[in-house]
Write a protein that holds these residues in place. Structure first.
Motif, PDB file in Angstrom:
ATOM      1  N   ASP A  36       0.847  -1.197   0.000  1.00  0.00           N
ATOM      2  CA  ASP A  36       0.000   0.000   0.000  1.00  0.00           C
ATOM      3  C   ASP A  36       0.885   1.250   0.000  1.00  0.00           C
ATOM      4  N   THR A  37       1.149   1.751  -1.179  1.00  0.00           N
ATOM      5  CA  THR A  37       2.028   2.915  -1.319  1.00  0.00           C
ATOM      6  C   THR A  37       1.505   4.108  -0.534  1.00  0.00           C
ATOM      7  N   ASP A  38       0.197   4.336  -0.574  1.00  0.00           N
ATOM      8  CA  ASP A  38      -0.379   5.479   0.148  1.00  0.00           C
ATOM      9  C   ASP A  38      -0.124   5.367   1.653  1.00  0.00           C
ATOM     10  N   GLY A  39      -0.192   4.171   2.181  1.00  0.00           N
ATOM     11  CA  GLY A  39       0.097   3.971   3.595  1.00  0.00           C
ATOM     12  C   GLY A  39       1.537   4.342   3.933  1.00  0.00           C
ATOM     13  N   TRP A  40       2.471   3.894   3.087  1.00  0.00           N
ATOM     14  CA  TRP A  40       3.886   4.223   3.309  1.00  0.00           C
ATOM     15  C   TRP A  40       4.133   5.717   3.135  1.00  0.00           C
ATOM     16  N   LEU A  41       3.431   6.316   2.156  1.00  0.00           N
ATOM     17  CA  LEU A  41       3.581   7.764   1.937  1.00  0.00           C
ATOM     18  C   LEU A  41       3.058   8.572   3.124  1.00  0.00           C
ATOM     19  N   ALA A  42       2.086   8.038   3.842  1.00  0.00           N
ATOM     20  CA  ALA A  42       1.588   8.706   5.049  1.00  0.00           C
ATOM     21  C   ALA A  42       2.507   8.433   6.235  1.00  0.00           C
ATOM     22  N   LEU A  43       3.023   7.211   6.310  1.00  0.00           N
ATOM     23  CA  LEU A  43       3.797   6.801   7.475  1.00  0.00           C
ATOM     24  C   LEU A  43       5.196   7.416   7.502  1.00  0.00           C
ATOM     25  N   ALA A  56      11.705   5.972   9.403  1.00  0.00           N
ATOM     26  CA  ALA A  56      11.389   6.810   8.239  1.00  0.00           C
ATOM     27  C   ALA A  56      12.233   6.388   7.042  1.00  0.00           C
ATOM     28  N   ALA A  57      13.520   6.147   7.263  1.00  0.00           N
ATOM     29  CA  ALA A  57      14.390   5.718   6.166  1.00  0.00           C
ATOM     30  C   ALA A  57      13.891   4.403   5.572  1.00  0.00           C
ATOM     31  N   ASN A  58      13.503   3.481   6.433  1.00  0.00           N
ATOM     32  CA  ASN A  58      12.978   2.201   5.934  1.00  0.00           C
ATOM     33  C   ASN A  58      11.678   2.395   5.167  1.00  0.00           C
ATOM     34  N   ALA A  59      10.831   3.303   5.636  1.00  0.00           N
ATOM     35  CA  ALA A  59       9.577   3.572   4.928  1.00  0.00           C
ATOM     36  C   ALA A  59       9.862   4.178   3.556  1.00  0.00           C
ATOM     37  N   TYR A  60      10.803   5.117   3.484  1.00  0.00           N
ATOM     38  CA  TYR A  60      11.152   5.696   2.174  1.00  0.00           C
ATOM     39  C   TYR A  60      11.778   4.650   1.252  1.00  0.00           C
ATOM     40  N   ARG A  61      12.570   3.744   1.813  1.00  0.00           N
ATOM     41  CA  ARG A  61      13.118   2.658   0.978  1.00  0.00           C
ATOM     42  C   ARG A  61      11.976   1.810   0.414  1.00  0.00           C
ATOM     43  N   ARG A  62      10.973   1.546   1.251  1.00  0.00           N
ATOM     44  CA  ARG A  62       9.826   0.742   0.794  1.00  0.00           C
ATOM     45  C   ARG A  62       9.067   1.476  -0.318  1.00  0.00           C
ATOM     46  N   ILE A  63       8.888   2.777  -0.157  1.00  0.00           N
ATOM     47  CA  ILE A  63       8.231   3.570  -1.198  1.00  0.00           C
ATOM     48  C   ILE A  63       9.006   3.454  -2.501  1.00  0.00           C
ATOM     49  N   LEU A  64      10.338   3.513  -2.406  1.00  0.00           N
ATOM     50  CA  LEU A  64      11.170   3.428  -3.618  1.00  0.00           C
ATOM     51  C   LEU A  64      11.153   2.032  -4.226  1.00  0.00           C
ATOM     52  N   ASP A  76      13.997  12.747   0.366  1.00  0.00           N
ATOM     53  CA  ASP A  76      13.376  12.433   1.658  1.00  0.00           C
ATOM     54  C   ASP A  76      14.132  11.299   2.349  1.00  0.00           C
ATOM     55  N   LEU A  77      14.490  10.264   1.590  1.00  0.00           N
ATOM     56  CA  LEU A  77      15.277   9.164   2.151  1.00  0.00           C
ATOM     57  C   LEU A  77      16.616   9.684   2.661  1.00  0.00           C
ATOM     58  N   ALA A  78      17.290  10.489   1.861  1.00  0.00           N
ATOM     59  CA  ALA A  78      18.584  11.041   2.277  1.00  0.00           C
ATOM     60  C   ALA A  78      18.442  11.865   3.549  1.00  0.00           C
ATOM     61  N   GLN A  79      17.388  12.659   3.638  1.00  0.00           N
ATOM     62  CA  GLN A  79      17.178  13.488   4.820  1.00  0.00           C
ATOM     63  C   GLN A  79      16.965  12.615   6.057  1.00  0.00           C
ATOM     64  N   ALA A  80      16.195  11.551   5.932  1.00  0.00           N
ATOM     65  CA  ALA A  80      15.991  10.640   7.069  1.00  0.00           C
ATOM     66  C   ALA A  80      17.327  10.031   7.492  1.00  0.00           C
ATOM     67  N   LEU A  81      18.152   9.646   6.520  1.00  0.00           N
ATOM     68  CA  LEU A  81      19.465   9.075   6.833  1.00  0.00           C
ATOM     69  C   LEU A  81      20.375  10.106   7.498  1.00  0.00           C
ATOM     70  N   LEU A  82      20.313  11.345   7.031  1.00  0.00           N
ATOM     71  CA  LEU A  82      21.104  12.417   7.644  1.00  0.00           C
ATOM     72  C   LEU A  82      20.682  12.650   9.099  1.00  0.00           C
ATOM     73  N   PHE A  83      19.386  12.704   9.336  1.00  0.00           N
ATOM     74  CA  PHE A  83      18.901  12.921  10.699  1.00  0.00           C
ATOM     75  C   PHE A  83      19.281  11.739  11.593  1.00  0.00           C
ATOM     76  N   GLU A  84      19.155  10.532  11.044  1.00  0.00           N
ATOM     77  CA  GLU A  84      19.512   9.333  11.803  1.00  0.00           C
ATOM     78  C   GLU A  84      20.997   9.357  12.169  1.00  0.00           C
ATOM     79  N   ASN A  85      21.808   9.912  11.300  1.00  0.00           N
ATOM     80  CA  ASN A  85      23.261   9.941  11.467  1.00  0.00           C
ATOM     81  C   ASN A  85      23.747  11.271  12.050  1.00  0.00           C
TER      82      ASN A  85
END
Length: 175
Positions: A36-43, A56-64, A76-85
């Motif tokens: 469910d792409t819409d679910g991942w896009l919301a999550l 968030a990074a895992n959710a963006y990976r799933r969207i991709l 968005d994925l990069a930003q989640a990884l930056l914040f995580e790091n």
């Protein structure tokens, strides 16, 4: 929860559901419907708001995995990884930012992160080039323009703080 994505604004018999409860409900639904792409896009942005950057990074990976990559989703994925790091770009973040720029050379957000990373690494010539390319995309009223110009100044000064002018007052004095 006006800042919450629409899919997370769950109301049950007139009783609002907390943000964390809404996240849990979407997570539960995604266990049943993992494509469910819409679910991942919301999550994914909800995880960002909840400061759950790895999730968030895992959710963006799933969207991709589910959709063709876009510059925004990659960034968005990069930003989640930056914040995580804690602001340091891991190799995966840099790779997806480069991919975002390949897809759209005029994508300012991905270019902004790349320029910032080059500056952080003190790769001054690359940073100057990155900031100049980003600034060239601006029309003049972008909220990021001043920060980009400051980044360029730092890169051009090779990270050195310019000396204070000898005749400049150090503070404003009143009567």
């Amino acid at each position: 929860q006006p800042a919450a994505p629409m899919a997370l604004r769950v109301v049950e018999e007139g009783n609002p559901v907390s943000f964390s409860q809404a996240i849990t409900r979407v997570e539960t639904q995604l266990l049943l419907t993992p494509d469910d792409t819409d679910g991942w896009l919301a999550l994914a942005p909800a995880y960002m708001q909840a400061r759950r950057y790895a999730d968030a990074a895992n959710a963006y990976r799933r969207i991709l995995e589910l959709t063709p990559p876009t510059p925004d989703t990659l960034t968005d994925l990069a930003q989640a990884l930056l914040f995580e790091n804690e602001g340091v770009a891991p190799p995966e973040a840099l790779a997806v930012l480069e991919q975002a720029v390949e897809l759209d050379p005029a994508h300012p957000r991905s270019r902004f992160f790349l320029a910032g990373d080059a500056t952080r690494r003190q790769d001054w010539d690359n940073a100057i080039n990155q900031w100049n390319e980003l600034i060239a995309l601006a029309g003049g009223g972008e909220p990021w323009l001043e920060v980009a110009q400051n980044g360029l100044s730092v890169a051009m000064a090779r990270g050195e703080t310019p000396p204070e002018e000898p005749n400049a007052p150090s503070s404003v004095q009143g009567d």
